[in-house]
Design a protein around this motif. Structure first.
Motif, short mmCIF file in Angstrom:
data_model
loop_
_atom_site.label_atom_id
_atom_site.label_comp_id
_atom_site.label_asym_id
_atom_site.label_seq_id
_atom_site.Cartn_x
_atom_site.Cartn_y
_atom_site.Cartn_z
N ARG A 103 -0.17 11.31 2.44
CA ARG A 103 -0.61 10.38 3.49
C ARG A 103 -1.99 9.82 3.17
NH1 ARG A 103 2.05 14.12 6.43
NH2 ARG A 103 0.19 15.28 7.05
N TRP A 106 -1.59 7.26 0.32
CA TRP A 106 -1.03 6.00 0.80
C TRP A 106 -1.99 5.27 1.72
CZ3 TRP A 106 2.05 2.63 -0.92
CH2 TRP A 106 3.06 2.99 -1.81
N GLY A 107 -2.80 6.02 2.48
CA GLY A 107 -3.81 5.39 3.33
C GLY A 107 -4.79 4.58 2.49
N LYS A 108 -5.21 5.16 1.36
CA LYS A 108 -6.15 4.46 0.47
C LYS A 108 -5.51 3.21 -0.12
CE LYS A 108 -9.00 8.40 -0.87
NZ LYS A 108 -9.42 9.28 -1.98
N ILE A 109 -4.25 3.33 -0.53
CA ILE A 109 -3.55 2.17 -1.10
C ILE A 109 -3.37 1.08 -0.04
CG2 ILE A 109 -1.29 1.41 -1.99
CD1 ILE A 109 -1.28 4.08 -3.58
N TYR A 110 -3.02 1.49 1.18
CA TYR A 110 -2.86 0.54 2.28
C TYR A 110 -4.17 -0.20 2.54
CZ TYR A 110 -1.89 -1.16 6.99
OH TYR A 110 -1.73 -1.96 8.09
N GLU A 111 -5.26 0.55 2.62
CA GLU A 111 -6.57 -0.05 2.89
C GLU A 111 -7.02 -0.96 1.75
OE1 GLU A 111 -8.51 0.01 5.63
OE2 GLU A 111 -6.92 1.13 6.65
N ILE A 114 -3.15 -3.74 1.13
CA ILE A 114 -2.33 -4.37 2.16
C ILE A 114 -3.19 -4.97 3.26
CG2 ILE A 114 -0.53 -3.96 3.90
CD1 ILE A 114 0.62 -1.85 1.95
N VAL A 115 -4.20 -4.23 3.72
CA VAL A 115 -5.05 -4.70 4.81
C VAL A 115 -5.89 -5.92 4.43
CG1 VAL A 115 -7.01 -4.07 6.28
CG2 VAL A 115 -5.13 -2.48 5.99
N TYR A 126 -4.18 -4.54 -8.08
CA TYR A 126 -2.85 -3.97 -7.85
C TYR A 126 -1.93 -4.22 -9.04
CZ TYR A 126 1.71 -2.86 -6.22
OH TYR A 126 2.96 -2.30 -6.16
N ASN A 167 8.32 4.09 -6.18
CA ASN A 167 7.51 3.62 -5.04
C ASN A 167 8.10 4.10 -3.72
OD1 ASN A 167 5.55 2.33 -6.57
ND2 ASN A 167 6.62 0.38 -6.56
N THR A 171 6.37 6.83 -1.09
CA THR A 171 6.19 6.52 0.34
C THR A 171 6.85 7.60 1.18
OG1 THR A 171 6.19 4.16 -0.15
CG2 THR A 171 6.61 4.80 2.13
#
Length: 201
Positions: A103, A106-111, A114-115, A126, A167, A171
């Motif tokens: 988690r 994935w939080g780091k990748i999202y930030e 994606i954000v 990326y 991937n 996830t």
């Protein structure tokens, strides 16, 4: 110390500093100034070894993959090709961890990807990660093709399929699960590998 040795040490310090930055923040832009400052070298020295940001990013990601993912499994013909390829793919998943660690990753990748707005720097960071993963999987498939365990065909397409599976599994590791993630993950990896090995082109 010879000039050649000094150059190797400087290049190594630059790569080590950039690898640390990626470890702390997977979305780090690896700006010339920030990496040079972390490595304790001038921006001119950094540019001498890595004339473009893409060359620096690609070299860093190759170091990261080399440190995390070994090609030893892919080259041992005493182990069935199916098992070797699953073992190689499992190595790609290993750094993501499971549960809280997954988690956080994935939080780091999202930030990072994606954000924020999809600027050229975000896209480049990326795509460099994706390109290095794809390159590594393609090299394993090429090895299996050379030894006759995999029919000649479009290894780029096959690698893209396997990267998509990886991937999804990465996830899934971050999400709540009712059963053992590792058991269902192993079944999925074998199914994906069987699909690739059965592909005739």
């Amino acid at each position: 110390m010879t000039r050649e040795k000094a150059g190797t040490d400087t290049r190594g310090r630059i790569l080590a500093a950039a690898v640390e930055m990626i470890g702390e923040d997977p979305g780090a832009s690896l700006s010339v100034r920030a990496v040079a400052a972390r490595a304790g070298v001038s921006t001119g020295s950094l540019r001498h070894f890595f004339p473009t940001q893409r060359e620096l990013r690609d070299a860093v990601l190759a170091c990261v993959y080399d440190g995390v993912v070994s090609d030893d499994w892919s080259q041992d013909p005493s182990v069935p090709a199916r098992d070797r390829l699953v073992a190689c793919l499992r190595q790609v998943l290993a750094p993501a961890g499971v549960g809280a660690q997954a988690r956080e990753a994935w939080g780091k990748i999202y930030e990072a990807f994606i954000v924020p707005e999809q600027t050229e720097d975000v896209r480049a960071a990326y795509l460099a990660m994706d390109r290095e993963g794809q390159r590594r999987v393609e090299s394993w498939l090429a090895g299996l093709t050379r030894e006759g365990a995999l029919a000649p065909g479009d290894n780029t397409r096959r690698a893209r399929f396997l990267m998509t599976v990886l991937n999804g599994l990465a996830t899934e590791r971050a999400l709540p699960a009712e059963e053992s993630i590792l058991r269902s993950e192993t079944e999925t990896l074998y199914m994906a590998v069987d699909c690739v090995l059965a592909d005739r082109g």
